[in-house]
Design a protein around this motif. Structure first.
Motif, PDB file in Angstrom:
ATOM      1  N   MET A   1      65.357 -57.732  74.422  1.00 41.62           N
ATOM      2  CA  MET A   1      64.505 -58.786  74.960  1.00 41.62           C
ATOM      3  C   MET A   1      64.036 -58.362  76.347  1.00 41.62           C
ATOM      4  O   MET A   1      64.797 -57.743  77.102  1.00 41.62           O
ATOM      5  CB  MET A   1      65.260 -60.107  75.086  1.00 41.62           C
TER       6      MET A   1
ATOM      7  N   PRO B   1      54.549 -60.191  73.700  1.00 42.88           N
ATOM      8  CA  PRO B   1      55.038 -61.468  74.222  1.00 42.88           C
ATOM      9  C   PRO B   1      54.084 -62.062  75.246  1.00 42.88           C
ATOM     10  O   PRO B   1      53.164 -61.390  75.730  1.00 42.88           O
ATOM     11  CB  PRO B   1      56.369 -61.090  74.878  1.00 42.88           C
TER      12      PRO B   1
ATOM     13  N   SER C   1      56.144 -69.633  73.090  1.00 40.51           N
ATOM     14  CA  SER C   1      56.436 -68.841  71.894  1.00 40.51           C
ATOM     15  C   SER C   1      57.611 -69.418  71.114  1.00 40.51           C
ATOM     16  O   SER C   1      57.606 -69.437  69.875  1.00 40.51           O
ATOM     17  CB  SER C   1      56.746 -67.390  72.295  1.00 40.51           C
ATOM     18  N   ILE C   2      58.629 -69.915  71.826  1.00 38.23           N
ATOM     19  CA  ILE C   2      59.807 -70.473  71.147  1.00 38.23           C
ATOM     20  C   ILE C   2      59.420 -71.707  70.330  1.00 38.23           C
ATOM     21  O   ILE C   2      59.902 -71.912  69.213  1.00 38.23           O
ATOM     22  CB  ILE C   2      60.899 -70.821  72.179  1.00 38.23           C
TER      23      ILE C   2
ATOM     24  N   VAL D   1      62.609 -63.234  78.957  1.00 37.26           N
ATOM     25  CA  VAL D   1      62.975 -63.833  77.667  1.00 37.26           C
ATOM     26  C   VAL D   1      64.493 -63.947  77.566  1.00 37.26           C
ATOM     27  O   VAL D   1      65.031 -64.990  77.170  1.00 37.26           O
ATOM     28  CB  VAL D   1      62.412 -62.982  76.510  1.00 37.26           C
TER      29      VAL D   1
ATOM     30  N   ARG E   1      50.857 -63.511  69.606  1.00 38.74           N
ATOM     31  CA  ARG E   1      52.264 -63.204  69.829  1.00 38.74           C
ATOM     32  C   ARG E   1      52.981 -62.879  68.524  1.00 38.74           C
ATOM     33  O   ARG E   1      54.138 -62.463  68.551  1.00 38.74           O
ATOM     34  CB  ARG E   1      52.952 -64.373  70.529  1.00 38.74           C
TER      35      ARG E   1
ATOM     36  N   VAL F   1      57.158 -68.100  77.719  1.00 41.48           N
ATOM     37  CA  VAL F   1      58.206 -67.834  76.733  1.00 41.48           C
ATOM     38  C   VAL F   1      58.473 -69.077  75.886  1.00 41.48           C
ATOM     39  O   VAL F   1      58.582 -69.000  74.651  1.00 41.48           O
ATOM     40  CB  VAL F   1      59.496 -67.367  77.439  1.00 41.48           C
TER      41      VAL F   1
ATOM     42  N   ARG G   1      64.740 -70.428  65.995  1.00 39.15           N
ATOM     43  CA  ARG G   1      65.107 -70.969  67.310  1.00 39.15           C
ATOM     44  C   ARG G   1      66.621 -70.911  67.512  1.00 39.15           C
ATOM     45  O   ARG G   1      67.107 -70.580  68.591  1.00 39.15           O
ATOM     46  CB  ARG G   1      64.605 -72.412  67.454  1.00 39.15           C
TER      47      ARG G   1
ATOM     48  N   LEU H   1      61.468 -63.365  64.834  1.00 40.93           N
ATOM     49  CA  LEU H   1      61.528 -63.220  66.289  1.00 40.93           C
ATOM     50  C   LEU H   1      60.779 -61.975  66.757  1.00 40.93           C
ATOM     51  O   LEU H   1      60.132 -61.978  67.805  1.00 40.93           O
ATOM     52  CB  LEU H   1      62.985 -63.148  66.755  1.00 40.93           C
TER      53      LEU H   1
ATOM     54  N   SER I   1      57.163 -61.729  69.026  1.00 41.68           N
ATOM     55  CA  SER I   1      57.221 -60.988  70.304  1.00 41.68           C
ATOM     56  C   SER I   1      58.333 -61.462  71.220  1.00 41.68           C
ATOM     57  O   SER I   1      58.295 -61.210  72.426  1.00 41.68           O
ATOM     58  CB  SER I   1      55.868 -61.069  71.035  1.00 41.68           C
ATOM     59  N   LEU I   2      59.321 -62.151  70.674  1.00 37.96           N
ATOM     60  CA  LEU I   2      60.481 -62.535  71.473  1.00 37.96           C
ATOM     61  C   LEU I   2      61.577 -61.480  71.393  1.00 37.96           C
ATOM     62  O   LEU I   2      62.488 -61.457  72.218  1.00 37.96           O
ATOM     63  CB  LEU I   2      61.020 -63.887  71.005  1.00 37.96           C
TER      64      LEU I   2
ATOM     65  N   PHE J   1      67.554 -67.325  68.187  1.00 43.72           N
ATOM     66  CA  PHE J   1      67.130 -66.949  69.540  1.00 43.72           C
ATOM     67  C   PHE J   1      68.181 -67.374  70.564  1.00 43.72           C
ATOM     68  O   PHE J   1      68.561 -66.599  71.452  1.00 43.72           O
ATOM     69  CB  PHE J   1      65.782 -67.587  69.863  1.00 43.72           C
TER      70      PHE J   1
END
Length: 939
Positions: free
Chosen positions: A535, A246, A469-470, A539, A348, A466, A478, A516, A520-521, A481
């Protein structure tokens, strides 16, 4: 002696000789490993312990050095002894005497707390361009490194000697085939594109680096990772290695360190920063620019690069690849056109191409729980070392001290070892003390920000890294997440399926979860055979904030709570017998979510199912030292002013009154226990009724004066209600309680007989918890008749450690102390009781009613001439590390001769009201910390 001093000192043979330098005492296993590695190559190890002894040590190693061909230095923590009249130790003298042209292979054992003079020596070695410098952690790894490095060294020397003898016939100046650009196939064919490309590149006949970023700070805590990656690169079998993790985990910093250290076997190391490259089509041009290759436009760029770099070993670092992930196919094409190149990629997300080897970059190592750890143990953790290093950069006056170590350790643990988060927090040391900073970490994101202008915008805050990455996720990922923000800790796939049921975007849940993970989330790992996801704290905080804003958040929280109610029902029968250990681990894995679910359901007045679930997990709270927390939930239910079902009220009243039996305070009011007993009987809960009878029996025995006749009748009724076939663990515990009552009535042999029966049943069924507490009770019963059996308490201690049962550990230490008192070892008594005191402080059960059994032994010592020595030893034990205390406790001791009973043996005083270990009934629990591995310090 004079004659011996004049003789030449020879090694056993005249093979190529490898001199090994190290301290002998602290690195004995490593020296053995080094010797074996050298001998595997049919070389001769030259080591001090192999030499003849008529010569003085200094003369011996100097003579050996004169005859050696390669110098191997193995260093760890100690600088070594300085002989009288000398200014340096033999360790440093050996290095200084090694000829400059002698190849030097230096290996550093990690982790280490090095002597200052050894650090100074290593600093000089780092500046010595004739020495290599490699970290290692185990003797096995050291052996592999030495074998590989010596083999490489010999091959290079062979190539160099052959090159010198045959001239330039196909071997370049660096001893590598095709090293001269003019001899490559493209140049021979007269390819104009290749010629143009060659004109703009660096001279490939010498090894070099190109545009590797210069780090502003030292890389902390990554020695092992660097060594592993260099090993992968050195083997040559891996052609594309991806560092995945991440944002803020330190991928780029690790890649820079590897690139700087790569050297041989690469002709050139090229670093390509992609953070500003947004179009995947621009990746190959960016690589070409860094390699100095001009795009002539008449052939695909990958072919032009292949022609320009033909015959060269390139290491190409591609940094921040996640935003151009679709260019992975172009990189694979380039691999085909550059058959001698290797790519090191930071991203990532995985590239998901053939031949990719993924290296997961993990957070830095965390310090142990500061409540149990020494300053030294805290200071050696990688996360703490990074915090201290960056804090000193912000404020040179900062030092890690006894006063602030607790705060620093808790900050690093709260930030889960994420390097960027730790660096940003440490930079605040100019304005906030560690304690003040810790108080603001409940909502950490606003704190973790830097104003440094040379840091990319997306890395100036943890939130930015973060969210970067999203933004790269698909719409489905998304949405998932955000939904995962309902979880408070690690969670299982079953839990994810529960909270995403019927969501329109969850048609391919596994694929979306994998996105995800790849991004790396999410992190995925197995615990007790159950696949779990987690997480990192920063995150999870973003996911939680986004989830709270969702319109259906309340409905999802209810679904989340109902899932963990079902989990309680599924695990309940597994908490007894041989499946107990696996059931405990299963609940441990999602403990944070269980807590969050139950608290939420209580807050929305769903108290009846929560009470039932809490009751189902009674053994879990007991073994894992959470009875007081469960009691608090039950008190919330009782005080919520809600209409309660009879069973709910029975559970809530039973919990609060039973747990109170083992807590400090005035004499227990048996009224609530009587009430819960009546309610359990009314609703037909036989197990609950048996528990209430046992609790009431203990209360009667503990009253003033004790009512042992009623206690006996109550306990016999409890034994009749629960069968060993239906509830083996509870039946054994209720029988154990009857043994304690038998002992209180003065029948020591009868009590021992009961305990032996329970032990036999527990061992047959594989119930470690019952065996553990019954061993302690049996040990106390034997002490009551003057028979010291430290072996029983030692086994009790071993099983308590296996269960992570801190209260059981304290009872075992107290039992061993009592045995030492019978043997007359006052110092051992004091140290063990001091260590037990420290454990009890941690469990919060200091002064509990059941913790009285050892006192008669102490009172005799305090009334004797040994009182002062005892108090000093007890103070020493309170300050002793957990490891040292356990080593002392488990060390074999001579068996004591049978003696008179050391404590009172009257019917009401033999072992205390709740039994010897205080663990013979639910009310006299043996709690444990959540996770208290035996290697963590007591203090």
């Amino acid at each position: 002696m004079d004659r011996a001093a004049g003789l030449p000192i020879r090694t056993p043979d005249q093979r190529l000789r490898v001199f090994v330098s190290s301290t002998l005492k602290e690195l004995e296993p490593e020296r053995r490993a080094a010797r074996a590695a050298i001998e595997r190559l049919r070389l001769a190890p030259v080591m001090f312990e192999l030499g003849a002894r008529p010569h003085p040590p200094q003369q011996l190693y100097r003579a050996y050095l004169d005859q050696s061909d390669v110098f191997v230095g193995i260093y760890w923590e100690h600088y070594g002894w300085i002989a009288p009249g000398e200014e340096v130790s033999g360790l440093e003298d050996e290095y200084l005497l090694a000829p400059r042209d002698m190849p030097k292979l230096i290996y550093l054992k990690q982790p280490a707390q090095r002597d200052e003079r050894l650090d100074e020596l290593l600093g000089r070695i780092r500046d010595d361009d004739t020495a290599s410098y490699t970290p290692f952690s185990t003797s096995e790894q050291l052996a592999d490194l030495i074998t590989a490095d010596l083999a490489t060294l010999l091959a290079e020397r062979f190539d160099a000697s052959r090159a010198a003898s045959v001239g330039s016939g196909g071997v370049g100046a660096a001893g590598k085939p095709g090293a001269a650009a003019a001899s490559g196939p493209a140049a021979a064919s007269g390819d104009p594109a290749a010629s143009a490309a060659s004109a703009g590149e660096h001279d490939a006949s010498t090894s070099g680096t190109d545009h590797i970023p210069v780090p502003y700070t030292e890389a902390v805590g990554r020695d092992r990772e660097v060594a592993t990656l260099l090993d992968w690169l050195g083997h040559g079998a891996e052609r594309i290695i991806t560092l995945v993790g991440p944002g803020g985990i330190g991928k780029s910093r690790l890649a820079i360190e590897v690139a700087r250290s790569a050297g041989e076997p690469f002709d050139r190391v090229t670093f390509v920063a992609l953070e500003h490259v947004l179009d995947p089509a621009d990746v190959l041009p960016a690589i070409a620019r860094e390699l100095g290759v001009r795009d002539a436009g008449d052939q695909p760029l990958s072919r032009q690069l292949g022609a320009a770099r033909a015959g060269r070993r390139d290491l190409i670092v591609l940094d921040s690849f996640e935003q151009v992930i679709s260019a992975a196919g172009d990189v694979m094409a380039l691999l085909n056109d550059l058959p001698d190149a290797t790519f090191l990629v930071t991203s990532r997300a995985r590239l998901r191409v053939r031949g990719e080897r993924v290296f997961d970059v993990e957070p830095l190592g965390l310090p142990p729980d500061p409540a149990r750890a020494s300053l030294e143990a805290i200071s050696t953790a990688d996360a703490v070392r990074l915090f201290v290093t960056r804090a000193r950069a912000a404020d040179p006056r900062f030092e890690l001290t006894d006063e602030n170590a607790d705060g620093v350790a808790r900050i690093c643990r709260a930030l889960e070892g994420v390097p960027l988060a730790i660096e940003l927090a440490a930079a605040r040391i100019r304005a906030l003390t560690p304690a003040a900073m810790l108080g603001r970490l409940d909502k950490m994101l606003p704190l973790l920000v830097t104003a440094a202008r040379d840091i990319p915008e997306r890395q100036r805050t943890i939130q930015a890294t973060v969210e970067w990455s999203i933004d790269l996720l698909s719409p489905e990922a998304r949405a998932l997440f955000v939904r995962l923000g309902v979880f408070a800790g690690d969670f299982s796939l079953d839990a994810v399926e529960a909270v995403t049921a019927r969501a329109p975007w969850a048609t391919d849940l596994l694929g979306t979860l994998l996105e995800l993970v790849d991004g790396s989330l999410l992190r995925q790992h197995d615990d007790a055979g159950v696949p779990l996801f987690s997480m990192l704290v920063p995150v999870r905080e973003i996911a939680s904030a986004r989830f709270d804003a969702e319109p259906d958040a309340a409905a999802v929280r209810r679904v989340h709570g109902e899932h963990y109610l079902r989990l309680a029902a599924e695990v309940e029968p597994l908490l007894e017998g041989s499946t107990q250990s696996a059931a405990l681990q299963r609940l441990d894995a999602e403990r944070d979510n269980i807590r969050a679910a139950f608290r939420h359901l209580i807050s929305v007045r769903m108290v009846d199912p929560v009470a039932r679930a809490v009751w189902r997990l009674f053994l879990y709270w007991w073994i894992r030292s959470q009875l007081t927390e469960a009691k608090a939930w039950m008190e919330d239910i009782l005080h919520a002013d809600l209409p309660l079902r009879d069973h709910t009220r029975a559970i809530a009243m039973g919990f609060t009154s039973w747990v109170a039996l083992s807590q400090p305070g005035p004499e227990v009011d048996s009224g609530p226990i009587e009430w819960s007993l009546a309610l359990f009987h009314a609703v037909g809960d036989r197990l609950g009724e048996s528990g209430a009878l046992t609790a009431l029996s203990i209360a009667c025995a503990a009253s003033t004066p004790p009512d042992l006749e009623r206690a006996d009748k109550l306990q016999r009724r409890a034994l009749e209600l629960v069968s060993a076939e239906e509830h083996p663990t509870f039946a054994a515990l209720f029988k154990d309680a009857f043994g304690a009552l038998t002992l209180l009535r003065g029948d020591v042999d009868g009590a021992i007989g009961i305990y032996e029966e329970v032990l036999e049943d527990a061992r047959r069924s594989g119930d470690v918890f019952v065996e553990s507490i019954t061993l302690a009770n049996s040990g106390w019963a034997r002490l009551a008749r003057g028979e010291a059996r430290p072996d029983l308490f030692s086994r009790n201690l071993e099983l308590s450690l296996q269960l992570s049962n801190d209260d059981g550990i304290a009872y075992a230490l107290e039992g061993l102390a009592a045995c030492a008192a019978v043997a007359g070892d006052v110092d051992r008594v004091g140290v063990l009781l001091g260590a037990a005191d420290t454990v009890r402080v941690r469990t919060g059960l200091v002064g509990q009613r059941s913790n009285t059994t050892y006192r008669p032994f102490v009172e005799r010592i305090l009334a004797s001439d040994g009182a002062a020595a005892f108090e000093a030893a007890r103070a020493r034990g309170r300050g002793m590390s957990r490891r040292a205390a356990l080593d002392l406790a488990l060390a074999p001791v001579e068996p004591a001769e049978p003696a008179e009973p050391a404590g009172p043996t009257g019917p009401a005083e033999a072992t205390g009201a709740a039994g010897a270990s205080g663990a013979t009934a639910p009310a006299a629990a043996t709690p444990a910390a959540d996770r208290a591995p035996s290697v963590e310090p007591v203090t």
